[in-house]
Design a protein around this motif. Structure first.
Motif, PDB file in Angstrom:
ATOM      1  N   GLY A   1       0.770  -1.235   0.000  1.00 39.12           N
ATOM      2  CA  GLY A   1       0.000   0.000   0.000  1.00 39.12           C
ATOM      3  C   GLY A   1       0.802   1.287   0.000  1.00 39.12           C
ATOM      4  N   VAL A   2       2.128   1.193  -0.058  1.00 33.31           N
ATOM      5  CA  VAL A   2       2.949   2.405  -0.080  1.00 33.31           C
ATOM      6  C   VAL A   2       2.872   3.067  -1.444  1.00 33.31           C
ATOM      7  CG1 VAL A   2       5.312   3.305   0.115  1.00 33.31           C
ATOM      8  CG2 VAL A   2       4.527   1.480   1.655  1.00 33.31           C
ATOM      9  N   GLN A   3       2.787   4.391  -1.463  1.00 34.68           N
ATOM     10  CA  GLN A   3       2.820   5.150  -2.710  1.00 34.68           C
ATOM     11  C   GLN A   3       4.227   5.718  -2.912  1.00 34.68           C
ATOM     12  OE1 GLN A   3      -0.712   7.799  -3.391  1.00 34.68           O
ATOM     13  NE2 GLN A   3      -1.198   7.201  -1.282  1.00 34.68           N
ATOM     14  N   ILE A   4       4.769   5.562  -4.112  1.00 36.83           N
ATOM     15  CA  ILE A   4       6.124   6.023  -4.411  1.00 36.83           C
ATOM     16  C   ILE A   4       6.053   7.039  -5.539  1.00 36.83           C
ATOM     17  CG2 ILE A   4       8.432   5.340  -5.161  1.00 36.83           C
ATOM     18  CD1 ILE A   4       7.879   2.551  -4.017  1.00 36.83           C
ATOM     19  N   TYR A   5       6.593   8.227  -5.289  1.00 39.87           N
ATOM     20  CA  TYR A   5       6.595   9.290  -6.281  1.00 39.87           C
ATOM     21  C   TYR A   5       8.033   9.709  -6.580  1.00 39.87           C
ATOM     22  CZ  TYR A   5       1.607   9.822  -5.328  1.00 39.87           C
ATOM     23  OH  TYR A   5       0.271   9.595  -5.195  1.00 39.87           O
ATOM     24  N   GLU A   6       8.377   9.725  -7.851  1.00 41.18           N
ATOM     25  CA  GLU A   6       9.673  10.233  -8.288  1.00 41.18           C
ATOM     26  C   GLU A   6       9.520  11.654  -8.803  1.00 41.18           C
ATOM     27  OE1 GLU A   6      10.714   7.146 -11.101  1.00 41.18           O
ATOM     28  OE2 GLU A   6      12.110   6.250  -9.654  1.00 41.18           O
ATOM     29  N   ASP A   7      10.665  12.330  -8.982  1.00 42.69           N
ATOM     30  CA  ASP A   7      10.687  13.699  -9.522  1.00 42.69           C
ATOM     31  C   ASP A   7       9.899  14.668  -8.646  1.00 42.69           C
ATOM     32  OD1 ASP A   7      12.121  12.782 -11.846  1.00 42.69           O
ATOM     33  OD2 ASP A   7      10.207  11.964 -12.570  1.00 42.69           O
ATOM     34  N   VAL A   8      10.025  14.501  -7.328  1.00 42.73           N
ATOM     35  CA  VAL A   8       9.369  15.401  -6.376  1.00 42.73           C
ATOM     36  C   VAL A   8      10.443  16.017  -5.479  1.00 42.73           C
ATOM     37  CG1 VAL A   8       7.702  15.636  -4.500  1.00 42.73           C
ATOM     38  CG2 VAL A   8       7.272  14.029  -6.371  1.00 42.73           C
ATOM     39  N   SER A   9      10.476  17.323  -5.406  1.00 42.43           N
ATOM     40  CA  SER A   9      11.469  18.028  -4.595  1.00 42.43           C
ATOM     41  C   SER A   9      10.831  18.522  -3.302  1.00 42.43           C
ATOM     42  CB  SER A   9      12.036  19.222  -5.366  1.00 42.43           C
ATOM     43  OG  SER A   9      12.714  18.782  -6.518  1.00 42.43           O
ATOM     44  N   VAL A  10      11.555  18.340  -2.206  1.00 46.27           N
ATOM     45  CA  VAL A  10      11.069  18.752  -0.883  1.00 46.27           C
ATOM     46  C   VAL A  10      12.012  19.799  -0.317  1.00 46.27           C
ATOM     47  CG1 VAL A  10      10.536  17.998   1.447  1.00 46.27           C
ATOM     48  CG2 VAL A  10       9.980  16.529  -0.494  1.00 46.27           C
ATOM     49  N   LYS A  11      11.447  20.881   0.175  1.00 51.85           N
ATOM     50  CA  LYS A  11      12.234  21.990   0.699  1.00 51.85           C
ATOM     51  C   LYS A  11      12.515  21.836   2.194  1.00 51.85           C
ATOM     52  CE  LYS A  11      11.130  26.109  -0.625  1.00 51.85           C
ATOM     53  NZ  LYS A  11      10.387  27.395  -0.777  1.00 51.85           N
ATOM     54  N   GLY A  12      11.560  21.367   2.954  1.00 53.45           N
ATOM     55  CA  GLY A  12      11.723  21.277   4.400  1.00 53.45           C
ATOM     56  C   GLY A  12      10.503  20.665   5.035  1.00 53.45           C
ATOM     57  N   VAL A  13      10.336  20.927   6.329  1.00 57.13           N
ATOM     58  CA  VAL A  13       9.186  20.393   7.059  1.00 57.13           C
ATOM     59  C   VAL A  13       8.492  21.518   7.798  1.00 57.13           C
ATOM     60  CG1 VAL A  13      10.256  18.122   7.361  1.00 57.13           C
ATOM     61  CG2 VAL A  13      10.520  19.845   9.156  1.00 57.13           C
ATOM     62  N   SER A  14       7.241  21.281   8.145  1.00 51.79           N
ATOM     63  CA  SER A  14       6.513  22.174   9.043  1.00 51.79           C
ATOM     64  C   SER A  14       6.461  21.526  10.412  1.00 51.79           C
ATOM     65  CB  SER A  14       5.097  22.424   8.506  1.00 51.79           C
ATOM     66  OG  SER A  14       4.407  21.200   8.295  1.00 51.79           O
ATOM     67  N   LYS A  15       6.318  22.333  11.445  1.00 52.20           N
ATOM     68  CA  LYS A  15       6.360  21.795  12.806  1.00 52.20           C
ATOM     69  C   LYS A  15       5.490  22.623  13.741  1.00 52.20           C
ATOM     70  CE  LYS A  15      10.842  22.760  12.517  1.00 52.20           C
ATOM     71  NZ  LYS A  15      12.300  22.917  12.837  1.00 52.20           N
ATOM     72  N   SER A  16       5.141  22.041  14.878  1.00 52.24           N
ATOM     73  CA  SER A  16       4.328  22.728  15.885  1.00 52.24           C
ATOM     74  C   SER A  16       4.537  22.043  17.226  1.00 52.24           C
ATOM     75  CB  SER A  16       2.845  22.689  15.507  1.00 52.24           C
ATOM     76  OG  SER A  16       2.044  23.219  16.550  1.00 52.24           O
ATOM     77  N   ASN A  17       4.436  22.803  18.307  1.00 53.30           N
ATOM     78  CA  ASN A  17       4.440  22.188  19.642  1.00 53.30           C
ATOM     79  C   ASN A  17       3.095  22.361  20.351  1.00 53.30           C
ATOM     80  OD1 ASN A  17       4.514  24.902  20.243  1.00 53.30           O
ATOM     81  ND2 ASN A  17       6.310  24.794  21.578  1.00 53.30           N
ATOM     82  N   TYR A  18       2.083  22.799  19.600  1.00 50.75           N
ATOM     83  CA  TYR A  18       0.748  23.020  20.153  1.00 50.75           C
ATOM     84  C   TYR A  18       0.008  21.690  20.288  1.00 50.75           C
ATOM     85  CZ  TYR A  18      -4.095  24.691  20.440  1.00 50.75           C
ATOM     86  OH  TYR A  18      -5.391  24.915  20.820  1.00 50.75           O
ATOM     87  N   LEU A  19      -0.522  21.420  21.477  1.00 40.68           N
ATOM     88  CA  LEU A  19      -1.241  20.174  21.734  1.00 40.68           C
ATOM     89  C   LEU A  19      -2.745  20.355  21.892  1.00 40.68           C
ATOM     90  CD1 LEU A  19       1.172  18.474  24.312  1.00 40.68           C
ATOM     91  CD2 LEU A  19       0.873  17.896  21.908  1.00 40.68           C
ATOM     92  N   GLY A  20      -3.181  21.568  22.175  1.00 36.97           N
ATOM     93  CA  GLY A  20      -4.602  21.811  22.415  1.00 36.97           C
ATOM     94  C   GLY A  20      -4.786  22.765  23.576  1.00 36.97           C
TER      95      GLY A  20
END
Length: 895
Positions: free
Chosen positions: A244-263
């Motif tokens: 069930g894994v999806q594999i994509y080629e020719d995709v560039s990633v710049k970084g990640v988003s993050k948060s420390n908010y829990l609610g």
């Protein structure tokens, strides 16, 4: 509850959210429409036919008669971000994705910047040798990887991995290598590797072109061999897709988003925040985002660069790696085994009708220190013929016929190495749910299956797996300065050179030294200390007599030149008094209104009792496996001093932070560099210390486990009465501004007591005579508390209990029900005073292997080598007098 997730090729993302009700858990897929449209324009590997075509196509490099694709790389590159592109995926990324899918984790995506294998996997040599490591973890990963490539993947995917069980031979061409490889063979057999010691004649029979006149022995594994890295990657990709894994080629990633908010807090409506932020998604090159609860950085030699963009430290560095392909040779049989000769820095195998000679030179060359080019794909490096010429000459003399044939290709490509030569795996301390698998030190193909399995289990359980010791590979073992360009440039060449060196027990790395020094360094040097690297710190291993040079004359596995100096330090501590500079220890002040309750919940022991007490304790995970081994001193009602070993600095700090939110009135301060630490140990330690302080140190006023502020000369210190050597002793924590003065005060008074300076060799032998444990050496994350004999630290009645308590009680009840444990730690003493133990030796009982020595030293008081050994059996072990006396016990020494 099983957390679902998503992965990104070098960033594996999990595109889903998990919501929980009282009775059920449901999973919903979330991906922004913009990101989805971007993925639609990329190349999605979907069809079996395409995977099969990829698996058989040729790329213009060199192929042997079996159409094996040339290789030389070791790790997978993951999604990388930059103004141009992200990184190519290979063996590690597809392995992690495959194993995540196999565990049933849904919504896994693998993002590849270019094409699968375009980083370093495509040029990997594909050696599969289960023999060769004194690490149980590495050996286990090699064994599983071979099984995965040889049987599991072909059966699951109907795809050929190119596995060719031609065999593997390690040559021992001098006495030191012979002893070393016999030690390796002993442990490898214990792990299940079927290795035979063969004669030079037998080596010649199996590989007729090899020169054997100087060969003493060969170590042969019949069913090892080689694999096609490209075909393995394609099989892993298909297997991942089937799950069930999806594999994509020719995709560039710049970084990640993050948060420390829990609610929001239901009590006061204020925001609840984690002490450590967590990843929430990946940002593509065009700024669009894919939501993800988990990201895995498998970007190989780009891992550090991408990690820096995400705010995490991954100190791997690319170095040049070479191999020569000869012209075709009629004499070569492609079924010949792989031959490795570490004395000549070469591995040899049939390739393309001729031979491949792969080199790991004694000093390597770093490549692209500042930044790996973003567009580097299926790339090569211009070979340095002048530098490599002598290595080639030496290597070719092992197969003299190669000196008389042409060279089809002299290949140079990058490989990724780490500061200590071990892989970088696990959840990063800076960012929750951000995992890494990189820095495979040129054995990514060999260990790729095991790495993928280990990390997938880690991700699913949200804690390190209990079937692999990860203390030596955990990403949290490193410090941020190890990412510095100068550090990486100087260290990587030495680490590559370590690949084929004999690993002597007292060999220490020489690069990047003298950068972290104790406040007492000059004083230790003036007493002729021989310094060793301790997590970057310069720390005395032993002290040479006055007017002599502290040096190791020659490395070997026997008594070395410093043995008598070490012995005198050991005996001084047992019989009189010794001083140890332990400033490298990890030290944390934990304070606040909730600090006591917070630490008590982490700790097996009750650390929140009377003020002025030090407590030895462990921290566990919820399954009752050991996470840390440390002391907690209650200095005041709202202030505590936590002290742990140097190697677990970030691990302990991160363990605290992962259990903190802003709703707790707890503050953690790393004071490792703010305090020097002197351990004063031995029967006369009280008399000496009493002579320099006004505080009454008698047993009634300052009993065992006491803590107080102590005046020494003009300075103030925190003093604890505790021991790690089994004698009366004190650990003194001194603010750095007073450190030299306090030391000089003690040392000056010590002259009247014949005070001896002692190093880590003595500390090790003293503590092992007493059977004291050391996390990361003789105990680790695979051990339950009761198995290592530390159940006595538990307080089952304290308020709020402790993490893992329920499972510790289950462990105790099971042991009582079954009449023993299937794993149990025992102390070992050799009856013959001559042999030494170095760890890794195998213990036999009544003709059956029963354990391996995890830590070892020489017991100068007991008169023989000592160690701690983990006994393991399919039947319960009741480690009592009868079990010991009824057994015939033998240590397999390897000589």
């Amino acid at each position: 509850q099983q957390q679902q997730t998503s992965i990104t090729r070098l960033l594996l993302l999990f595109r889903n959210k998990t919501t929980t009700t009282a009775a059920t858990t449901t999973t919903t897929t979330t991906a922004t429409s913009k990101a989805t449209s971007i993925l639609k324009t990329s190349h999605n590997l979907t069809t079996d036919n395409e995977l099969r075509e990829r698996n058989t196509e040729k790329s213009g490099t060199v192929f042997d008669s079996n159409t094996d694709r040339l290789g030389g790389g070791n790790e997978l590159q993951s999604t990388r971000s930059s103004s141009k592109s992200s990184r190519p995926h290979g063996i590690i990324g597809t392995s992690v994705a495959y194993h995540l899918g196999k565990l049933g984790i849904k919504n896994v995506i693998l993002l590849e910047r270019d094409k699968l294998t375009s980083g370093t996997t495509w040029h990997a040599a594909g050696l599969i040798n289960t023999f060769g490591s004194l690490s149980v973890t590495s050996t286990s990963m090699r064994m599983y990887t071979k099984k995965l490539y040889s049987t599991i993947l072909p059966e699951e995917t109907s795809m050929d991995t190119g596995f060719y069980p031609v065999g593997f031979i390690e040559l021992a061409c001098d006495e030191h290598r012979l002893e070393y490889y016999r030690r390796v063979a002993s442990l490898n057999r214990y792990c299940g590797v079927e290795v035979d010691e063969i004669s030079p004649r037998e080596v010649k029979d199996k590989f007729p072109l090899v020169e054997t006149s100087d060969v003493l022995k060969g170590f042969y594994v019949k069913d090892d061999g080689r694999v096609n890295p490209y075909e393995v990657t394609m099989a892993l990709a298909k297997g991942a897709k089937l799950f069930g894994v999806q594999i994509y080629e020719d995709v560039s990633v710049k970084g990640v988003s993050k948060s420390n908010y829990l609610g929001l807090c239901s009590m006061n409506g204020k925001a609840i925040k984690d002490a450590i932020p967590r990843v929430t998604g990946v940002v593509l090159d065009n700024g669009d985002e894919i939501e993800a609860n988990i990201v895995v950085n498998c970007t190989g030699m780009w891992a550090r660069q991408f990690g820096e963009r995400c705010g995490v430290h991954i100190p791997n560095q690319a170095a040049e790696h070479y191999y020569l392909i000869t012209d075709a040779m009629e004499e070569v049989d492609p079924s010949w085994p792989v031959v490795e000769d570490s004395s000549r820095c070469v591995y040899i195998r049939p390739e393309g009708g001729g031979l491949m000679l792969g080199l790991f030179e004694r000093i390597g060359a770093p490549w692209c220190i500042e930044e790996i080019p973003e567009t580097f794909s299926f790339g090569e490096i211009e070979p340095d013929w002048d530098r490599m010429g002598p290595y080639l000459q030496e290597a070719m003399e092992r197969v003299p016929m190669t000196l008389h044939v042409g060279a089809k290709k002299f290949f140079c490509g990058p490989e990724s190495f780490t500061p200590d030569g071990s892989p970088i795996v696990g959840e990063t301390p800076e960012l929750k749910n951000y995992y890494v698998a990189a820095g495979l030190n040129s054995i990514g193909i060999l260990t790729g299956g095991g790495i993928g399995k280990l990390l997938a289990s880690w991700i699913r359980a949200k804690r390190s797996p209990s079937d692999f010791d990860v203390t030596g590979i955990n990403v949290d073992r490193f410090q941020s300065y190890q990412c510095n360009p100068n550090y990486r440039a100087d260290r990587v060449g030495e680490i590559l050179g370590e690949t084929y060196k004999v690993h002597y027990p007292d060999h220490y790395l020489s690069s990047c030294r003298d950068i972290k020094k104790s406040p007492l360094h000059a004083e230790m040097a003036s007493h002729n200390a021989f310094f060793r690297d301790v997590s970057g710190w310069e720390s005395p291993a032993w002290f040479a007599p006055p007017h002599s040079k502290p040096q190791i004359d020659s490395h070997n596995f026997g008594r070395q030149s410093f043995f008598s100096h070490w012995e005198s330090e050991h005996k001084a501590c047992r019989e009189n008094v010794a001083l140890f500079d332990m400033s490298f220890m990890s030290k944390f002040i934990v304070c606040g209104d909730d600090a006591g309750r917070f630490l008590n919940h982490l700790s097996t022991a009750n650390v929140d009792g009377k003020k002025g007490r030090i407590t030895y304790t462990q921290w566990l995970n919820r399954d009752g496996y050991v996470e840390a081994d440390l002391t907690v001193s209650k200095i005041d009602d709202d202030q505590y001093l936590v002290v742990a070993t140097d190697t677990m600095h970030n691990h302990v700090l991160t363990h605290m932070k992962r259990h903190l939110t802003n709703q707790m009135h707890v503050f953690v301060h790393d004071v490792t560099n703010a305090y020097a630490q002197i351990n004063l140990q031995g029967p006369n330690s009280r008399k000496l210390l009493q002579s320099v302080t006004s505080f009454n140190l008698d047993n009634e006023n300052f009993p065992f486990r006491s803590v107080t502020e102590l005046d020494i000369g003009y300075g103030k210190s925190i003093c604890t009465r505790i021991t790690y050597v089994g004698e009366l002793g004190y650990e003194i924590f001194i603010p750095v501004e007073f450190a030299n003065h306090v030391y000089n005060t003690i040392a000056s008074a010590g002259k009247g007591f014949n005070l001896k300076h002692a190093g880590l060799k003595a500390l090790g032998s003293l503590r092992l005579e007493k059977g004291y444990r050391d996390y990361g050496h003789d105990i680790d994350n695979t051990d339950k508390l009761v198995e290592v004999g530390l159940g006595f630290t538990c307080d089952f009645k304290k308020d709020d209990g402790f993490i893992g308590m329920e499972n510790v009680l289950k462990q105790k009840n099971c042991a009582k029900r079954d009449g023993g444990l299937r794993k149990s730690m025992a102390q070992v003493l050799l009856s013959d005073p001559k042999p030494l133990l170095h760890s890794g030796e195998v213990l036999w009982r009544n003709g059956q292997r029963i354990g391996e020595v995890r830590s070892a030293s020489y017991g100068h008081t007991l008169g023989g080598a000592v160690g701690l050994c983990m006994l393991e059996s399919t039947e319960p072990i009741l480690l009592d007098k009868g079990f010991i006396e009824e057994g015939e016990w033998v240590i397999e020494h390897g000589t």
